[in-house]
Design a protein around this motif. Sequence first.
Motif, PDB file in Angstrom:
ATOM      1  N   LYS A   1      -2.172  -0.417  -3.181  1.00 39.09           N
ATOM      2  CA  LYS A   1      -3.180  -1.500  -3.392  1.00 39.09           C
ATOM      3  C   LYS A   1      -4.248  -0.743  -4.374  1.00 39.09           C
ATOM      4  O   LYS A   1      -4.729   0.344  -3.821  1.00 39.09           O
ATOM      5  CB  LYS A   1      -3.854  -1.732  -1.969  1.00 39.09           C
ATOM      6  CG  LYS A   1      -2.794  -2.950  -1.234  1.00 39.09           C
ATOM      7  CD  LYS A   1      -2.982  -4.279  -2.061  1.00 39.09           C
ATOM      8  CE  LYS A   1      -2.354  -5.267  -1.091  1.00 39.09           C
ATOM      9  NZ  LYS A   1      -2.163  -6.650  -1.866  1.00 39.09           N
ATOM     10  N   ARG A   2      -4.870  -1.574  -5.099  1.00 35.11           N
ATOM     11  CA  ARG A   2      -5.758  -0.916  -5.964  1.00 35.11           C
ATOM     12  C   ARG A   2      -6.957  -2.151  -5.993  1.00 35.11           C
ATOM     13  O   ARG A   2      -6.785  -3.233  -5.921  1.00 35.11           O
ATOM     14  CB  ARG A   2      -5.270  -0.896  -7.573  1.00 35.11           C
ATOM     15  CG  ARG A   2      -4.416   0.336  -7.423  1.00 35.11           C
ATOM     16  CD  ARG A   2      -3.754   0.420  -9.007  1.00 35.11           C
ATOM     17  NE  ARG A   2      -2.551   1.523  -8.966  1.00 35.11           N
ATOM     18  CZ  ARG A   2      -3.117   2.610  -9.133  1.00 35.11           C
ATOM     19  NH1 ARG A   2      -4.319   2.999  -9.429  1.00 35.11           N
ATOM     20  NH2 ARG A   2      -2.201   3.774  -9.145  1.00 35.11           N
ATOM     21  N   CYS A   3      -8.245  -1.421  -6.227  1.00 40.07           N
ATOM     22  CA  CYS A   3      -9.315  -2.482  -6.352  1.00 40.07           C
ATOM     23  C   CYS A   3      -9.196  -3.381  -7.508  1.00 40.07           C
ATOM     24  O   CYS A   3      -8.827  -2.955  -8.681  1.00 40.07           O
ATOM     25  CB  CYS A   3     -10.509  -1.517  -6.444  1.00 40.07           C
ATOM     26  SG  CYS A   3     -12.028  -2.539  -6.538  1.00 40.07           S
ATOM     27  N   LYS A   4      -9.508  -4.453  -7.316  1.00 38.66           N
ATOM     28  CA  LYS A   4      -9.286  -5.471  -8.321  1.00 38.66           C
ATOM     29  C   LYS A   4     -10.179  -5.290  -9.411  1.00 38.66           C
ATOM     30  O   LYS A   4     -10.307  -5.691 -10.713  1.00 38.66           O
ATOM     31  CB  LYS A   4      -9.667  -7.151  -7.743  1.00 38.66           C
ATOM     32  CG  LYS A   4      -9.209  -8.099  -8.819  1.00 38.66           C
ATOM     33  CD  LYS A   4      -7.723  -8.314  -8.883  1.00 38.66           C
ATOM     34  CE  LYS A   4      -7.526  -9.566  -9.754  1.00 38.66           C
ATOM     35  NZ  LYS A   4      -6.249  -9.765 -10.125  1.00 38.66           N
ATOM     36  N   ALA A   5     -11.566  -4.676  -9.128  1.00 44.03           N
ATOM     37  CA  ALA A   5     -12.738  -4.374 -10.308  1.00 44.03           C
ATOM     38  C   ALA A   5     -12.470  -3.334 -10.904  1.00 44.03           C
ATOM     39  O   ALA A   5     -12.263  -3.241 -12.128  1.00 44.03           O
ATOM     40  CB  ALA A   5     -13.779  -4.323  -9.381  1.00 44.03           C
TER      41      ALA A   5
END
Length: 72
Positions: free
Chosen positions: A6-10
């Motif tokens: 999972k990665r930060c969308k920003a």
Amino acid sequence: MTEKIKRCKACEEPFNWDDDVVEVKNEFYHKDCVSLYPTGYFAMLDDEPLGETENEDGSMAFEILEEDEYLE
């Protein structure tokens, strides 16, 4: 085997286990990547959700209701 991280969308950086994370519409962001604004309160009636309101303390009836239609 490919592991889906999972990665930060920003910022697209991966999340660490101790990061502060904010979920918005099933998307995840680091808390530091977004600005959070208090927008109101959530009203409940007998454990049933009514919806959001920005009216924390309530208002006098005459401030929000038509006098001739709703007030005694």
